[in-house]
Design an enzyme around this catalytic site. Structure first.
Site, mmCIF file in Angstrom:
data_model
loop_
_atom_site.group_PDB
_atom_site.id
_atom_site.type_symbol
_atom_site.label_atom_id
_atom_site.label_comp_id
_atom_site.label_asym_id
_atom_site.label_seq_id
_atom_site.Cartn_x
_atom_site.Cartn_y
_atom_site.Cartn_z
ATOM 1 N N GLY A 1 56.492 32.047 118.760
ATOM 2 C CA GLY A 1 56.445 31.252 117.560
ATOM 3 C C GLY A 1 57.154 32.050 116.335
ATOM 4 O O GLY A 1 57.558 32.958 116.567
ATOM 5 N N LEU B 1 59.147 30.634 114.418
ATOM 6 C CA LEU B 1 60.482 30.652 114.757
ATOM 7 C C LEU B 1 61.285 30.654 113.543
ATOM 8 O O LEU B 1 61.274 30.501 112.607
ATOM 9 C CB LEU B 1 60.667 29.206 115.433
ATOM 10 C CG LEU B 1 59.868 28.883 116.617
ATOM 11 C CD1 LEU B 1 60.157 27.494 117.329
ATOM 12 C CD2 LEU B 1 60.153 29.885 117.866
ATOM 13 N N GLU C 1 66.007 31.455 113.143
ATOM 14 C CA GLU C 1 67.479 30.822 113.633
ATOM 15 C C GLU C 1 67.706 31.918 114.836
ATOM 16 O O GLU C 1 68.381 31.407 115.595
ATOM 17 C CB GLU C 1 68.660 31.262 112.598
ATOM 18 C CG GLU C 1 68.503 30.226 111.424
ATOM 19 C CD GLU C 1 69.064 28.844 112.158
ATOM 20 O OE1 GLU C 1 70.193 28.886 112.891
ATOM 21 O OE2 GLU C 1 68.427 28.003 111.951
ATOM 22 N N HIS D 1 65.548 32.518 117.234
ATOM 23 C CA HIS D 1 64.974 31.798 118.506
ATOM 24 C C HIS D 1 65.748 30.626 118.688
ATOM 25 O O HIS D 1 66.149 30.113 119.759
ATOM 26 C CB HIS D 1 63.535 31.411 118.031
ATOM 27 C CG HIS D 1 62.676 32.655 117.631
ATOM 28 N ND1 HIS D 1 62.108 32.753 116.554
ATOM 29 C CD2 HIS D 1 62.070 33.483 118.691
ATOM 30 C CE1 HIS D 1 61.324 33.966 116.696
ATOM 31 N NE2 HIS D 1 61.061 34.193 117.974
ATOM 32 N N GLY E 1 66.893 37.146 123.870
ATOM 33 C CA GLY E 1 67.701 37.768 122.860
ATOM 34 C C GLY E 1 68.082 39.311 122.964
ATOM 35 O O GLY E 1 67.150 39.899 123.185
ATOM 36 N N GLN F 1 63.457 45.110 126.228
ATOM 37 C CA GLN F 1 62.921 44.213 126.653
ATOM 38 C C GLN F 1 63.747 43.346 127.867
ATOM 39 O O GLN F 1 63.331 42.937 128.938
ATOM 40 C CB GLN F 1 62.302 43.129 125.829
ATOM 41 C CG GLN F 1 61.676 41.787 126.268
ATOM 42 C CD GLN F 1 61.170 41.027 125.091
ATOM 43 O OE1 GLN F 1 59.835 41.318 124.723
ATOM 44 N NE2 GLN F 1 61.688 39.731 124.601
ATOM 45 N N SER G 1 60.467 37.832 113.427
ATOM 46 C CA SER G 1 59.328 37.167 112.757
ATOM 47 C C SER G 1 58.679 38.332 111.919
ATOM 48 O O SER G 1 57.902 38.083 111.034
ATOM 49 C CB SER G 1 58.430 36.871 113.853
ATOM 50 O OG SER G 1 59.096 35.779 114.767
HETATM 51 P P1 AMP Z 1 59.444 36.823 120.017
HETATM 52 O O1 AMP Z 1 59.114 35.359 119.510
HETATM 53 O O2 AMP Z 1 59.780 37.756 119.042
HETATM 54 O O3 AMP Z 1 59.039 37.287 121.405
HETATM 55 O O4 AMP Z 1 61.065 36.259 120.457
HETATM 56 C C1 AMP Z 1 61.373 35.451 121.388
HETATM 57 C C2 AMP Z 1 62.829 35.599 121.994
HETATM 58 O O5 AMP Z 1 63.610 35.485 120.900
HETATM 59 C C3 AMP Z 1 63.100 36.833 122.413
HETATM 60 O O6 AMP Z 1 63.760 36.823 123.871
HETATM 61 C C4 AMP Z 1 63.628 37.740 121.373
HETATM 62 O O7 AMP Z 1 64.691 38.577 121.965
HETATM 63 C C5 AMP Z 1 64.502 36.559 120.774
HETATM 64 N N1 AMP Z 1 65.075 36.689 119.541
HETATM 65 C C6 AMP Z 1 63.971 37.409 118.653
HETATM 66 N N2 AMP Z 1 64.915 37.693 117.368
HETATM 67 C C7 AMP Z 1 66.319 37.410 117.520
HETATM 68 C C8 AMP Z 1 67.392 37.311 116.836
HETATM 69 N N3 AMP Z 1 67.357 37.761 115.621
HETATM 70 N N4 AMP Z 1 68.607 37.082 117.401
HETATM 71 C C9 AMP Z 1 68.521 36.579 118.794
HETATM 72 N N5 AMP Z 1 67.342 36.520 119.563
HETATM 73 C C10 AMP Z 1 66.120 36.809 119.116
#
Ligand code: AMP
Length: 277
Positions: free
Chosen positions: A28, A30, A32, A34, A144, A150, A183
């Protein structure tokens, strides 16, 4: 858009066999970054499924699980605009009922770099992603590139546990100064944000040096480390050049290696990376 708050209810939905399902797991808050994963899933699948779950088992006892930014209403608005089909928001109690004790332990990869600073983090990630993939059974799951270690963990569990999902890694989305969206950027003050721009600046500079023919990892990292250490507002946790699968440090840089970095600015820990292309 269907919003489902229980795994049991989610399981009652059935898709036709030939329907292609894309899953985007998130915690969550969220942004750009995500949404770029959601858009890739929308382009490539019949059904787009997003999960929102702030996973307690990937946070250490001193970390920000309770303070982690949460804004479900805003998240749901954004996802609706992206034409998402289903959002699953499971509860902690349903994901980890009393007596829960089965975990996925991925070994050495979980102890390096991020793992060294965040003991238990990657086993928490591996466990929750295994659970989400087996609950959602997608054809493709989107992650991402910003969270490179990860991605390596997820590719490893997918392969070694025969999860049979296609893993799609999407490029890092950055702001106009190159700072990777996260985030946790919400925690940064304006002056800390300016300092944080040094992260991508450093990665870019190293990438350029490689393009200009410097292939010795020690030379490249030592130069960058001494520049970063001269800025007292940055606490450098690591800066290294590794292979993207095992996160072993390399001596001589090759195409597809990763430059990885983690810093703490004020009380906020930020990570980033760049692939040698
Ligand atoms: P999180 O909510 O931080 O667990 O992220 C969810 C997904 O979004 C994960 O696969 C992250 O790697 C991806 N993500 C987070 N930040 C970015 C970003 N700046 N660019 C691309 N993907 C991202």
């Amino acid at each position: 858009m269907q919003i489902i708050e229980s795994i049991e209810d989610f399981r009652k939905i059935s898709h036709k066999k030939e329907t292609k399902v894309g899953l985007v797991p998130t915690m969550g808050a969220l942004h750009e970054g995500h949404l770029s994963l959601v858009r890739a899933a929308r382009r490539e699948n019949d059904i787009v499924l997003v999960t929102i779950f702030v996973n307690p088992t990937q946070f250490g006892p001193e970390e920000d699980f309770l303070q982690y930014p949460r804004n479900i209403e805003r998240d749901l608005d954004l996802l609706k605009k992206e034409d998402v089909d289903i959002v699953l928001i499971p509860t902690v109690d349903e994901m980890y009922p009393d007596g829960f004790s089965t975990t996925v332990n991925i070994g050495k990869l979980s102890e390096k770099f991020e793992g060294q600073f965040r003991p238990g983090h990657f086993n928490g990630v591996a466990t929750v992603v295994t659970k989400l993939l087996s609950i959602c059974r997608p054809n493709v799951a989107y992650f991402g590139a910003k969270d490179a270690q990860q991605c390596a963990v997820i590719n490893k569990i997918n392969k070694e546990l025969n999860l049979g999902v296609e893993i799609s890694i999407q490029p890092t989305v950055r702001d106009e100064n190159g700072l990777a969206l996260s985030s946790r950027n919400y925690y940064l003050s304006d002056s800390e944000k300016t300092t944080a721009n040094l992260i991508f600046h450093t990665l870019n500079k190293m990438h350029k040096s490689w393009k200009n023919g410097i292939t010795n990892s020690k030379i490249l990292t030592n130069q960058a480390i001494s520049t970063l250490q001269s800025d007292k507002s940055i606490e450098l946790h690591y800066l290294a050049i590794v292979d993207s699968e095992h996160f072993e440090e390399v001596d001589t840089l090759k195409y597809d290696n990763l430059i990885i970095i983690a810093v703490k600015i004020g009380s906020t820990r930020l990570i980033d990376n760049i692939t040698l292309t």
